[in-house]
Design a protein around this motif. Sequence first.
Motif, PDB file in Angstrom:
ATOM      1  N   GLY A 382       0.841  -1.192   0.000  1.00 49.68           N
ATOM      2  CA  GLY A 382       0.000   0.000   0.000  1.00 49.68           C
ATOM      3  C   GLY A 382       0.871   1.234   0.000  1.00 49.68           C
ATOM      4  O   GLY A 382       1.657   1.447   0.927  1.00 49.68           O
ATOM      5  N   PHE A 383       0.731   2.063  -1.031  1.00 49.35           N
ATOM      6  CA  PHE A 383       1.669   3.175  -1.193  1.00 49.35           C
ATOM      7  C   PHE A 383       0.933   4.447  -1.632  1.00 49.35           C
ATOM      8  O   PHE A 383       1.073   4.889  -2.781  1.00 49.35           O
ATOM      9  CB  PHE A 383       2.732   2.780  -2.230  1.00 49.35           C
ATOM     10  N   PRO A 384       0.145   5.056  -0.695  1.00 55.45           N
ATOM     11  CA  PRO A 384      -0.168   4.607   0.668  1.00 55.45           C
ATOM     12  C   PRO A 384      -1.310   3.603   0.657  1.00 55.45           C
ATOM     13  O   PRO A 384      -2.024   3.465  -0.333  1.00 55.45           O
ATOM     14  CB  PRO A 384      -0.568   5.886   1.379  1.00 55.45           C
ATOM     15  N   GLU A 385      -1.470   2.932   1.789  1.00 52.73           N
ATOM     16  CA  GLU A 385      -2.501   1.915   1.898  1.00 52.73           C
ATOM     17  C   GLU A 385      -3.878   2.523   1.691  1.00 52.73           C
ATOM     18  O   GLU A 385      -4.206   3.577   2.244  1.00 52.73           O
ATOM     19  CB  GLU A 385      -2.415   1.236   3.269  1.00 52.73           C
ATOM     20  N   GLY A 386      -4.672   1.839   0.871  1.00 57.53           N
ATOM     21  CA  GLY A 386      -6.015   2.304   0.587  1.00 57.53           C
ATOM     22  C   GLY A 386      -6.111   3.300  -0.549  1.00 57.53           C
ATOM     23  O   GLY A 386      -7.208   3.658  -0.969  1.00 57.53           O
TER      24      GLY A 386
END
Length: 723
Positions: A382-386
């Motif tokens: 996640g990069f970022p998560e979500g």
Amino acid sequence: MGRKLWLTTSAAVLLWTGAAQAQDAATAQTDQQDEATTLGEVVVTAERRTSNLQETAVAATVLSGESLDDRGVFSLEQLQFVAPSTTVQNYGQGNFFNVRGIGKSEATTAIGVGVTTYRDGVPVFPGYFQTEPYYDIGGVELLRGPQGTFAGTNATGGAVFITSRNPDFTGVNGYVMGQAGNYDNLKFQGAINLPISDTFAARFAFNSEQRSSFHDITGPYSGAPGDIDMNSVRASFLWMPTDALRVLLKVDYNSLDFGGYPADPALATNDPFEITANGPHSGKDETARVSLNVSYVLDNGITLRSITGYQDGISVFSTDLDGTSALNNTFYDRVEEEVWSQEFNIVSPDNQRLTWLVGAFWQQDKVTFPVTTFPEGAYHVGFPEGVLDYYIFGETPKETKAVFGQISYDISDRLQIQLGARWSESTSRNENVYTTYPAFGLTLLQNDEVTAEKTTGKLSLNYKVDDNNFLYGFVATGFKMGGLNAPNFYVPASSFGPEDVVDYEIGWKSTMFGGRVRTQVGAYYMTYEGFQVIVGDPAVPLFSSIVNVADETVLMGLEASAQARINDWTVDVGAALSKSELGEFYAADPRIARSGTCNAETGPASPNCLNLDGNTQGYAPEFTFNIGVQYDVHLPNGATLSPRMDYAHIAESWTSIFNNEALGDRLEARNLVNLLLSYKTDNWTLAGYVHNATDQTYIAAINAGLRYAGPPRQFGVNLTRTF
């Protein structure tokens, strides 16, 4: 470099010269004194027959189980502090293990290891699962340089052979040990040997350890970062119905929970044990291994041997990818791996001018990234998560087939020629490997296969000057197969080629002072073709790919080691001096923004397409040194008090072929001191220990832009009862 080379060479020459001058005086002592103070013969078994290390053409460090305990070596990570030219970057279950700068240097299952590990004759998991502790060990053999004849395609840098203690018929015996130390450390270990009948014996061993985390983590996080809870058991059975037939079965089980591997950014300047993170931390290995070793000696002295192995493991790992609480970059990984292996040997008797060995090998290694519940069951970034997530599912099976052999011929009583060769065929496949990007509604499927075959081997000329001096020179080759890159948005999956190593080596081994001193001195020159590295994709700037260095890489060095037992003194010392240079090669650092293509052979050179000609290979420090000194004080009633000190130095090294200190590629030197004070009386041993006695704060590994701190000072006591 020149000064270090001169100092290392001078030290080796002075060591031999002084020993040679005093040898006559030493050998004049009584037989009783000789027996009490001489070093026992050290044997190696890695070449499928037992031979004296001092008369074997290989650069090796061989350690008994007792020596491992005395020197504080309880796992792979500590091995680097007692063996020249060895580095281990411990950042989690997939450690980077390198010998002479060759081994594992990229965190991906697509690239094989370069230093293969055998446990009880079986090659273990080649990618993950390197955290299994050393307990109830008979010995460890670390062979440096390509082992293309006996270890095969994953041994371009070397090979490690770990042998646990076997059952025997000497009677009921064993040991129990308890340990308590700082960081709430509790450790219990033991073994019992049971001769059930005249032909059947069993041995059972266990190891259990708990310890609190070294880290103080602030910020939202999950798990118990760095708390360890390790439990291992082993059952071994030996059946010898006749002198000719030997059947040895071993079963191992490990449940190793490390609580995760906290880290922060590579360029951070804060205390590396003070971590801020908002991502998860977990790290757990669960493995089982069965090895069956059956040998039969025919009436003519020829030995038939079969070694069968089965291994099954599950590895779970998660971490905060940015190492801070500022971003929500996370990584989850669950890997399931199953390995079957089979080896057959036919070995001639030792007592003849011409000796030979032939063998066959097969291995099936299946790695699975399962499609199960998020997050534990997914390879997920996640990069970022979500926001920008991607997942990988599927299987990556690998199969290897090989035949090998070695012939040794004594031209005279002193001169011997050896020739070994191995033909291998390896296949790596991606079966229904899916890379999914939910934010884009995109799923990429990969079903590909790459196959390679290669013949490797070794030609050696050995000369026994006299009973105490042995010279050798050889050329050896090694090979590591290529693999498959995953597909990305713009281009389909691509393959990368194999690595080839040619090693030219000379060495001199001597035994002096009437058997009180042993030395090894050697020099090597290695040419490395097709070095596999991760760089910016040559065609697509947004992605990274595994590619081969276009030009030749050169590695060269000197290695020396010595062991001495003089009266009540015991000394172990080792040193290595090395130099490496990449050939001309253009590559894009994936950490630097760029545009346009970057051809490996033509560039063009630019701020984001770099010519790496002359750069140092990663994980190849120029200098390593270790020394251990012990003195035995004899007390009344047969008791002994033995203080011991071990010191290890590993010079600074680069963690990337880009050699960019500004981006955190520099791994600084480390200097570690271990102290041990043991009191032995009858069947009891009480020992106090201090590891990293100076409490040096050092970075043990850098991976994916994160730095991982090495263990701080640890101290405690342990009590062992043998019976």
